[in-house]
Design a protein around this motif. Structure first.
Motif, short mmCIF file in Angstrom:
data_model
loop_
_atom_site.label_atom_id
_atom_site.label_comp_id
_atom_site.label_asym_id
_atom_site.label_seq_id
_atom_site.Cartn_x
_atom_site.Cartn_y
_atom_site.Cartn_z
N GLU A 82 0.84 -1.17 0.00
CA GLU A 82 0.00 0.00 0.00
C GLU A 82 0.89 1.24 0.00
OE1 GLU A 82 -1.91 -0.96 3.68
OE2 GLU A 82 -3.74 -1.51 2.58
N TYR A 83 0.27 2.41 -0.11
CA TYR A 83 1.09 3.62 -0.16
C TYR A 83 1.91 3.84 1.11
CZ TYR A 83 -0.73 4.74 -4.68
OH TYR A 83 -1.01 4.69 -6.02
N GLY A 84 1.40 3.34 2.22
CA GLY A 84 2.15 3.46 3.46
C GLY A 84 3.35 2.54 3.53
N GLY A 85 3.52 1.70 2.52
CA GLY A 85 4.70 0.83 2.50
C GLY A 85 4.46 -0.53 3.11
N LEU A 86 3.25 -0.74 3.67
CA LEU A 86 2.98 -2.04 4.29
C LEU A 86 2.27 -2.97 3.29
CD1 LEU A 86 1.93 -0.80 7.82
CD2 LEU A 86 4.17 -1.50 7.00
N LEU A 87 2.24 -4.24 3.64
CA LEU A 87 1.73 -5.24 2.71
C LEU A 87 0.22 -5.11 2.47
CD1 LEU A 87 3.83 -8.13 4.16
CD2 LEU A 87 4.02 -7.27 1.83
N PRO A 130 8.74 -1.17 6.14
CA PRO A 130 7.86 -0.62 5.10
C PRO A 130 8.68 -0.36 3.83
CG PRO A 130 8.00 0.87 7.00
CD PRO A 130 9.02 -0.19 7.19
N ILE A 131 8.09 -0.63 2.70
CA ILE A 131 8.77 -0.38 1.43
C ILE A 131 7.87 0.47 0.57
CG2 ILE A 131 9.82 -1.42 -0.60
CD1 ILE A 131 10.20 -3.97 1.05
N GLU A 132 8.39 1.55 0.07
CA GLU A 132 7.60 2.45 -0.74
C GLU A 132 6.97 1.68 -1.90
OE1 GLU A 132 8.12 6.40 -3.41
OE2 GLU A 132 9.84 5.78 -2.21
N LYS A 133 5.70 1.96 -2.12
CA LYS A 133 4.95 1.21 -3.13
C LYS A 133 5.64 1.25 -4.50
CE LYS A 133 0.25 1.17 -5.08
NZ LYS A 133 -0.33 -0.13 -4.78
N ASP A 134 6.13 2.43 -4.87
CA ASP A 134 6.79 2.58 -6.16
C ASP A 134 8.06 1.75 -6.25
OD1 ASP A 134 5.04 4.13 -7.41
OD2 ASP A 134 6.22 5.99 -7.34
N VAL A 135 8.79 1.74 -5.15
CA VAL A 135 10.05 0.98 -5.12
C VAL A 135 9.74 -0.51 -5.24
CG1 VAL A 135 12.01 0.34 -3.67
CG2 VAL A 135 11.27 2.73 -3.79
N ALA A 136 8.72 -0.96 -4.50
CA ALA A 136 8.35 -2.37 -4.56
C ALA A 136 7.90 -2.73 -5.98
CB ALA A 136 7.22 -2.65 -3.56
N SER A 137 7.19 -1.80 -6.59
CA SER A 137 6.69 -2.06 -7.93
C SER A 137 7.83 -2.10 -8.96
CB SER A 137 5.68 -0.96 -8.27
OG SER A 137 5.37 -0.97 -9.62
N HIS A 138 8.79 -1.23 -8.77
CA HIS A 138 9.98 -1.19 -9.62
C HIS A 138 10.77 -2.51 -9.47
CE1 HIS A 138 13.41 1.62 -11.16
NE2 HIS A 138 13.39 0.48 -11.77
N PHE A 144 19.66 -10.21 -18.09
CA PHE A 144 19.29 -11.24 -17.12
C PHE A 144 19.91 -10.93 -15.76
CE2 PHE A 144 20.54 -15.01 -14.77
CZ PHE A 144 19.32 -15.64 -14.59
N THR A 145 21.23 -10.71 -15.77
CA THR A 145 21.94 -10.50 -14.51
C THR A 145 21.45 -9.23 -13.81
OG1 THR A 145 23.83 -11.52 -15.59
CG2 THR A 145 24.24 -10.45 -13.49
N SER A 146 21.27 -8.18 -14.61
CA SER A 146 20.88 -6.91 -14.00
C SER A 146 19.47 -6.96 -13.44
CB SER A 146 21.01 -5.77 -15.00
OG SER A 146 20.04 -5.92 -16.02
N ALA A 147 18.61 -7.79 -14.05
CA ALA A 147 17.24 -7.87 -13.54
C ALA A 147 17.26 -8.38 -12.10
CB ALA A 147 16.39 -8.79 -14.41
N LYS A 148 18.09 -9.39 -11.84
CA LYS A 148 18.16 -9.91 -10.46
C LYS A 148 18.87 -8.93 -9.54
CE LYS A 148 16.34 -12.88 -9.32
NZ LYS A 148 14.97 -12.61 -8.81
N VAL A 149 19.96 -8.34 -10.04
CA VAL A 149 20.68 -7.35 -9.23
C VAL A 149 19.73 -6.22 -8.85
CG1 VAL A 149 22.45 -5.53 -9.32
CG2 VAL A 149 22.99 -7.85 -10.09
N ALA A 150 18.97 -5.73 -9.83
CA ALA A 150 18.08 -4.60 -9.57
C ALA A 150 16.96 -5.00 -8.62
CB ALA A 150 17.48 -4.10 -10.89
N HIS A 151 16.34 -6.15 -8.87
CA HIS A 151 15.25 -6.61 -8.00
C HIS A 151 15.70 -6.57 -6.54
CE1 HIS A 151 13.34 -10.57 -6.30
NE2 HIS A 151 12.78 -9.52 -5.75
N LEU A 152 16.85 -7.14 -6.27
CA LEU A 152 17.27 -7.25 -4.87
C LEU A 152 17.91 -5.96 -4.33
CD1 LEU A 152 18.57 -10.94 -4.96
CD2 LEU A 152 16.37 -10.09 -4.15
N ALA A 153 18.58 -5.20 -5.21
CA ALA A 153 19.24 -3.98 -4.73
C ALA A 153 18.24 -2.89 -4.40
CB ALA A 153 20.23 -3.48 -5.76
N LEU A 154 17.08 -2.95 -5.05
CA LEU A 154 16.09 -1.91 -4.81
C LEU A 154 15.39 -2.08 -3.46
CD1 LEU A 154 14.57 -1.73 -8.38
CD2 LEU A 154 15.62 0.18 -7.17
#
Lengths: 669, 251, 245
Positions: free
Chosen positions: A140-145, B144-152, B177-187
């Protein structure tokens, strides 16, 4: 012949702390001893990969096998919807007990209470583990699942990663497995298919694996063998399973004495893209969520249906009055949202009556035009358009539908070549999960000591019907959090067993057996391909042991399967040679096992004189067509002992006891 | 439909291969490309010829097993589509279709159209993971992980490991291929802890596997059935640069 | 390239050798040397445009004197030569490595697809580069080497004697073959730059939704304007020689 003594080895005590207590008192294997103990894990899906990784982390010497070119390809990867966990992050009253209750009720009370409770209990740890591994769940926007509601339960407990939850969870497990491979704790054998189980002194001690590149039959020994080889949905030939999913590993275990439990419990998913022709190799699932906005119908007149089948008319030529919205007609309260099995059977009935709308006769419409119009009007309202044209309404409505289901519509168009915004989708039910599987006790050990079975390959947690978003949960629960503990009960007794000698006579005998089976198939030199036998087997099972079953049909099916087996061993054509990459040989070996399994399935369905979950016997229904469960007589697990193709399998029963839930009839009318 | 198929046949890794021409009648436009090959194989079987080896499994575009270079394009002409989801309606009646295996030294041909993509697994084994053992995890909502970051991160994580990027690249580079995994985890914050070690080890392994070098041609992105962006490659370059100059690894 | 590891080991830079010999390190050298050459080109162009001043070569000769005598410029010029050689050798080595990575058997049908119009350029940077290197060699031999070896006539400007580079340049550009060679070479350079400009940023990891479209735009403008500027000079000089204008 009934044997009521099959014991699930469920520990005593209160349901809610049974697992915690048991886990704390399980015999352990000391770290220095783990280094001497080898474990074979067959399969690298969610269950296999998570188990192999975790056992490797614990210090065991793990050998892991897959017939794929990489452990990342297993069919768990195709799961779309999500994974349940009793996290109660929504604060909507979810709890471990509620998840347990929903699962056992959803399974129509044909699963073991203690196992299901344990599954619900560890579900929360799975989410923690997956997030720590970097699985990018929706947030969600708050960063939670984020969570969504799934499969008609009243709480939102499903965690998801777009429509690719299975892929992301499998990659998480695959990455953990990869780490263990790099550390040398797991030795990975790709392109290796298990084709025989080795039993020595009554214990599972190894496998014979066929190297699929060279055809070599390799002997692999271990202190214990774990099968994580998935379900047997491909017995129906057409299913949503991957092409190479098979039951061979499980059936090889069955041939060595392991029991096959509840094989007739298979799940049919109502919304799949129908078969378009004889050549078709598999079916594709369309998410269940489509039924939220789609209306299911067939033409009311048989001549209209025929015209559509022949391509003379399209759905758009059928006036509203000549359409039969059969779900809305038959189930006015739930309409298009009736449960999977009910929706599936209703579609079958409509098609059996001759109203199917695809050339094979097996397909119904899923129509979004009403939803497009409704959404379009409401959107026009929001935009303040006072008198929008029809075209404008449809344009706006299609946009809303695209936002909700865009990727599904795109996938549908790719496969069918038809624009589902303009023409209603064509759908038909298809097999996509099998609840039955190898019988295991509370420790996930089969009746063959040292042989364990996890994930879809065992029968344990879903009873007669699996709830949505529970398959991923069970595979990972078994692999990460259950088996790594419970396997200790067996291995702690085996710490002084030396490394298995693969030159022991038991290994040689098993390899010879495998070789004989292969030679036998090559020697037939008949005229029909393995594929064609598989297709015919699928038709028999689908017809008589599919969405609805009768004693008469099942009896006939058994005869047909037996006749098919005879024909298979008399007229199989097998090209190529044994000592080379030979997909036709792989297929033939698998089809042989599917035939044997098919017969056990039919026998099981015939034995179970009740309707429950995915098993609907037409003789056992209420006057208004509801499934009639018979708890007084059939509250047991049917575990079948295979005595060879020429003999009847023997039924062993594990009685099910329900101390914590009250047995109720599912109702949705 | 009637088709002429020119298909690469090669009995095994160390035997020279060549193109064979087959003609196939009565191809339905509703068939998937692999079903068309199924039909051809069934025909070959009955002519007592060896069927064509090709890889496939889920046939719904997610397992990454299928490959093939169809008329010069990995996974065929349709963008964002795997071979298994490609249907014959995308071809013309009477067309000649050339089917080749992926070409790259790092992907040796095993038989006909099957290649060995084990190198990709070894790149993941070198560091494409987060080192967390079962049971060590804290509560899932603790970070918490920013929604945009998680989506990226998700966009990068959708890689199916089919190897089309390597096949499409004129240099046979595995950078996408390699960068996709690096990016997924580094983000992701969980992955940042060992991000430096990860990128150094994964790039080292990628180089050991004899993949070529990226020259930013972007054919990989164009042929990727999941549309993974070359911006991941830039991210990996960045990660690699900073890790090379600032990590505690003196080698 | 273990020689580099051996060379850098005594000075405690094994990690740096490993970095430089990694695939990304190699590409980084291509990127940095390329960017340096990209920076040099406009400077060179501004000087060359002096050829068009109608003062019988006075400002051009003063400019070439300045370029060959200013200590800072002289230092930078050595860096320039180094960059050209590094960019060329590294480019050829990468090309060979990439060829080997692709294997002996190529595709029977080639259908290269990419996200932009410069895909063909990107895939053929080595060929373009080889042509450009030949051009640079001819160019340097024709003017730079002649000047260094002093085979240039002298000219007196405001009482001081300078090398009259203007004369051989004008002489060369009276030959239509040379004019054509220069113009074609500039087109090739333009194509090379069109990919190289934005590619060098990508290699450095400078890719961002906000800035990359702009970098690509500037790259296209640069790849057109700079080679155009260079190409226009021989054409104008030739035209003047033939009294077209």
């Amino acid at each position: 012949m009934d044997n009521l003594n099959l014991n699930g080895n469920v520990p005593s005590g209160d349901l809610s702390d049974k697992w915690t207590k048991y886990r704390s008192t399980l015999p352990l294997v000391a770290p220095n001893n783990k280094l001497k103990i080898e474990i074979i894990v067959v399969g690298t899906g969610l269950a296999g990969a998570s188990a192999a990784a975790t056992l490797g982390e614990l210090g065991y010497l793990v050998k892991c096998y897959t017939f794929h070119d990489s452990p990342r390809r297993a069919h768990s990867i195709a799961a779309q919807g999500g994974i349940n966990a009793a996290k109660n992050y929504r604060n909507d009253g979810d709890s471990v007990f509620r998840l347990f209750y929903d699962t056992i009720k959803g399974g129509d009370y044909r699963s073991r209470e203690a196992n299901v409770y344990r599954l619900a209990e560890v579900s929360t740890s799975i989410i923690d583990q997956a997030v720590a591994q970097g699985v990018p769940f929706a947030r969600e926007y708050g960063g939670l699942l984020d969570n969504r509601s799934f499969g008609g339960v009243q709480v939102s407990r499903t965690f998801y990663a777009r429509g690719q939850t299975g892929q992301q969870l499998l990659l998480g497990a695959y990455q953990s497995l990869s780490r263990q491979i790099a550390l040398g704790n797991v030795k990975m054998f790709t392109r290796h298919e298990m084709i025989e189980l080795v039993v020595k002194d009554g214990k599972a001690r190894g496998i014979i694996a066929r190297n699929l590149l060279t055809g070599e039959l390799e002997k692999h020994g271990a202190h214990a063998v774990v099968l994580a080889t998935g379900g047997y949905g491909n017995v129906f030939y057409l299913s949503t399973n991957a092409m190479n999913c098979n039951v061979t590993a499980a059936m090889r275990a069955v041939a060595k004495g392991a029991f096959m439990a509840n094989p007739c419990f298979t799940q049919i998913h109502p919304t799949c893209i129908p078969q378009m022709g004889e050549y078709q190799s598999k079916l594709t699932l369309m998410s269940e969520s489509l039924r939220n906005d789609g209306r299911v119908w067939v033409p009311a007149k048989k001549e209209d249906a025929k015209a559509i089948r022949d391509g003379v008319k399209t759905a758009l030529d059928i006036p509203e009055t000549d359409r039969d919205y059969f779900l809305e007609r038959r189930y006015p309260a739930f309409g298009n949202l009736v449960p999977r099995d009910v929706a599936s059977r209703a579609a079958k009935t409509a098609c059996d009556e001759g109203n199917g709308i695809v050339p094979t006769g097996l397909g119904v419409f899923l129509d979004f035009s009403a939803a497009i119009e409704r959404y379009g009007k409401s959107k026009a309202n929001i935009l303040g358009l006072s008198n929008p044209s029809n075209a404008k309404v449809i344009e706006l409505g299609e946009k809303v539908i695209e936002e909700k289901y865009g990727n599904l519509f795109e996938m549908y168009e790719k496969i069918s070549g038809e624009n589902p915004y303009k023409f209603p989708m064509k759908i038909y039910p298809a097999v996509h999960y099998t609840m039955g599987g190898l019988w295991v006790d509370y420790n996930l050990m089969t009746n063959v000591p040292g042989l364990f079975s996890i994930g879809e390959s065992n029968f344990s947690d879903h009873g007669a019907n699996r709830l949505g978003a529970s398959a991923l949960m069970q595979g990972l629960a078994d692999g990460y959090f259950v088996l790594p503990y419970t396997i200790g009960t067996f291995l702690s007794e085996d710490i002084s067993t030396p490394k298995l000698d693969v030159n022991a006579p038991e290994f040689t005998a098993a390899a010879d057996l495998a070789k004989q089976r292969i030679d036998k198939l090559f020697a037939i030199k008949g005229k029909q391909s393995a594929e064609s036998f598989h297709r015919r087997l699928g038709k028999i099972i689908w017809e008589y042991c599919g969405m609805s079953r009768t004693a008469e049909g099942l009896t006939l099916a058994r005869q047909q399967v037996r006749a098919l087996r005879d024909e298979f061993y008399a007229d199989l054509y097998l090209p190529g040679v044994a000592n080379d990459l030979n997909p036709e040989l792989e297929k033939a070996l698998r089809v042989a096992d599917f035939i044997d399994l098919g017969e056990i399935m039919v026998v099981d369905a015939l034995d179970r004189n009740e309707s429950c979950g995915g098993h609907f016997r037409e003789e056992y229904q209420t006057p208004d067509g509801e499934a009639l469960r018979r708890d007084d007589e059939y509250a047991y697990v049917s575990a079948w002992e295979f005595k060879g193709a020429d003999q009847d399998p023997i039924l062993h029963k594990e009685m099910l006891h329900f101390d914590n839930v009250e047995l109720k009839t599912r109702s949705y009318k | 439909m009637k088709l002429t198929l020119k298909i690469w046949r090669q009995p095994s890794q160390n035997v020279k291969g060549k193109f064979e021409t087959y003609s196939l009648d009565n191809v339905s436009e509703h068939m998937s490309f692999l079903e068309m090959l199924d039909v051809l194989n069934e025909k070959l079987s009955f002519e007592q010829k060896v069927p064509i080896a090709f890889e496939h499994d889920c046939r719904e575009g997610i397992c990454g097993t299928c490959s093939l270079v169809i008329n010069g394009q990995p996974h065929g002409p349709l963008q964002g589509t795997t071979t298994c989801q490609l249907h014959m309606r995308n071809f013309k009646d009477g067309e000649t279709i050339v089917i080749e295996p992926y070409r790259a030294s790092a992907f040796p041909v095993l038989k006909d159209l099957s290649v060995d993509r084990g190198a990709l697994d070894r790149i993941i084994q070198a560091g494409g993971f987060i080192s967390v053992s079962t049971g060590q995890a804290q509560d899932a909502n603790a970070i918490p992980i920013e929604k945009d970051v998680a989506s990226h991160a998700f966009d990068a994580a959708t890689c199916i490991g089919c190897g089309a990027c390597v096949a499409a690249c004129p240099n046979s580079s595995a950078m996408l291929f390699t960068s996709a995994k690096v990016a997924h985890l580094a983000l992701l914050p969980q992955g940042k802890v060992e991000a430096q070690k990860r990128v150094l080890n994964m790039v080292r392994q990628m180089d050991l596997e004899n993949f070529g070098n990226c020259s930013n041609i972007t054919a990989c992105e164009a042929e990727c059935p999941k549309g993974i962006s070359v911006s991941n490659i830039a991210l990996m370059n960045r990660e690699f640069l900073s890790a090379s100059f600032s990590s505690n690894d003196a080698n | 390239m273990s020689w580099m590891t051996n060379a850098l080991k005594p000075i405690g830079l094994v990690w740096f050798a490993n970095f430089l010999t990694s695939s990304i390190g190699k590409k980084l050298l291509m990127s940095l040397s390329g960017l340096f050459l990209i920076l040099f080109l406009p400077v060179h162009l501004i000087g060359n445009l002096q050829l068009l001043t109608k003062d019988a070569g006075v400002s051009f000769n003063l400019y070439s004197y300045f370029m060959t005598h200013n200590p800072l410029i002289k230092t930078v010029s050595y860096l320039l030569y180094f960059s050209i050689i590094l960019h060329t050798i590294q480019g050829l080595l990468l090309w060979r490595k990439n060829k080997m990575a692709k294997g002996k058997i190529g595709y029977a049908v080639s259908a290269l697809r990419g996200d932009g119009t410069n895909v063909k350029a990107a895939a053929n940077m080595a060929w373009l580069g080889i042509i450009i290197f030949v051009f640079i060699a001819v160019h340097m031999y024709q003017f730079w080497l002649q000047m260094k070896l002093g085979k240039v006539p002298m000219v007196i400007i405001e009482g001081t004697e300078y090398k009259n580079l203007y004369e051989p340049v004008v002489l060369a550009f009276s030959n239509p073959g040379f004019v054509l060679f220069y113009v074609v070479s500039m087109i090739i350079i333009g194509i090379h730059l069109n990919h190289g400009f934005q590619s060098s940023f990508q290699t450095l990891g400078l890719n961002h939704k906000k800035y990359t479209p702009f970098i690509k735009y500037i790259g296209r403008v640069y790849a057109f304007i700079v080679p155009f500027g260079f190409a226009i000079i021989p054409i104008i000089v030739y035209g003047r020689n033939n009294l077209w204008w």
